[in-house]
Design a protein around this motif. Structure first.
Motif, short mmCIF file in Angstrom:
data_model
loop_
_atom_site.label_atom_id
_atom_site.label_comp_id
_atom_site.label_asym_id
_atom_site.label_seq_id
_atom_site.Cartn_x
_atom_site.Cartn_y
_atom_site.Cartn_z
N ARG A 121 56.50 38.75 34.07
CA ARG A 121 55.24 39.23 34.65
C ARG A 121 54.78 38.36 35.82
O ARG A 121 54.28 38.87 36.82
N VAL A 122 54.97 37.04 35.70
CA VAL A 122 54.58 36.15 36.80
C VAL A 122 55.47 36.42 38.02
O VAL A 122 54.99 36.53 39.14
N GLU A 123 56.79 36.56 37.78
CA GLU A 123 57.70 36.86 38.90
C GLU A 123 57.40 38.22 39.50
O GLU A 123 57.64 38.45 40.68
N GLY A 124 56.86 39.12 38.68
CA GLY A 124 56.50 40.46 39.17
C GLY A 124 55.15 40.49 39.87
O GLY A 124 54.65 41.55 40.21
N GLY A 125 54.55 39.32 40.04
CA GLY A 125 53.28 39.23 40.76
C GLY A 125 52.06 39.54 39.93
O GLY A 125 50.98 39.81 40.45
N GLU A 126 52.20 39.50 38.60
CA GLU A 126 51.08 39.87 37.73
C GLU A 126 50.30 38.68 37.18
O GLU A 126 49.52 38.82 36.25
N ARG A 127 50.51 37.50 37.75
CA ARG A 127 49.91 36.27 37.21
C ARG A 127 48.39 36.40 36.99
O ARG A 127 47.89 36.19 35.89
N GLU A 128 47.66 36.76 38.03
CA GLU A 128 46.20 36.84 37.91
C GLU A 128 45.76 37.99 37.01
O GLU A 128 44.81 37.88 36.25
N GLU A 129 46.50 39.08 37.11
CA GLU A 129 46.19 40.25 36.28
C GLU A 129 46.34 39.88 34.79
O GLU A 129 45.51 40.25 33.96
N LEU A 130 47.38 39.13 34.48
CA LEU A 130 47.64 38.70 33.11
C LEU A 130 46.49 37.81 32.60
O LEU A 130 45.97 38.02 31.51
N ARG A 131 46.10 36.86 33.44
CA ARG A 131 45.03 35.94 33.07
C ARG A 131 43.70 36.69 32.89
O ARG A 131 42.98 36.47 31.93
N ARG A 132 43.41 37.60 33.81
CA ARG A 132 42.16 38.36 33.73
C ARG A 132 42.11 39.22 32.47
O ARG A 132 41.08 39.34 31.82
N ALA A 133 43.25 39.83 32.12
CA ALA A 133 43.31 40.68 30.92
C ALA A 133 43.05 39.85 29.66
O ALA A 133 42.31 40.26 28.77
N LYS A 134 43.65 38.65 29.59
CA LYS A 134 43.44 37.77 28.44
C LYS A 134 41.98 37.33 28.36
O LYS A 134 41.39 37.29 27.28
#
Length: 145
Positions: A121-134
């Motif tokens: 997910r981080v390599e796919g550019g979802e780092r901030e999205e992942l953090r925001r969802a959590k």
């Protein structure tokens, strides 16, 4: 090969992570305290860091702050290991910039899939999205509590 740094003052926890992650074909680096973990991350950057929150001296929050402020280590995903299931503690870790948390005691066989998913997910550019969802999930839990 995926490289994971485990920063935890408890040797049994480090061993548990090592045995299970090496069985999944990952390389595991260990540090028994915050300062040596920071040095290790700077000298041999891992793909993911598992970071214990409750450590003597420099605690996990302080270690995370130092890692995230340093351009050599700021992009490494941090997963907090915490014995404190307190929602506010989890939120604090995510607010600092951590991407996930694992509550002790944890099921060690769940670590490798968590790491693989996180890296993808981080390599796919979802780092901030992942953090925001959590964070959103935690805030909801806190409000419901």
């Amino acid at each position: 090969m995926t490289k994971v740094l485990v920063i935890d003052d408890e040797a049994p926890i480090r061993l548990l992570c090592r045995v299970n992650l090496e069985a999944e074909g990952m390389e595991v680096l260990e540090a028994s305290d915050g300062p040596s973990g920071i040095d290790q991350a700077r000298s041999d950057p891992p793909d993911v860091i598992f970071l214990d929150v409750m450590m003597p001296g420099l605690d996990g929050w302080q270690v995370a702050e130092q890692l995230l402020e340093d351009e050599r280590t700021s992009s490494i995903p941090i997963v907090f290991l915490t014995a404190r299931a307190e929602l506010r503690d989890r939120a604090r870790g995510l607010d600092l910039g951590g991407l996930d948390y694992v509550t002790k005691p944890f099921n060690p066989v769940e670590l490798a899939p968590l790491i693989r998913d996180l890296i993808a997910r981080v390599e796919g550019g979802e780092r901030e999205e992942l953090r925001r969802a959590k964070l959103a999930e935690l805030r909801r839990l806190i409000e419901e509590g």
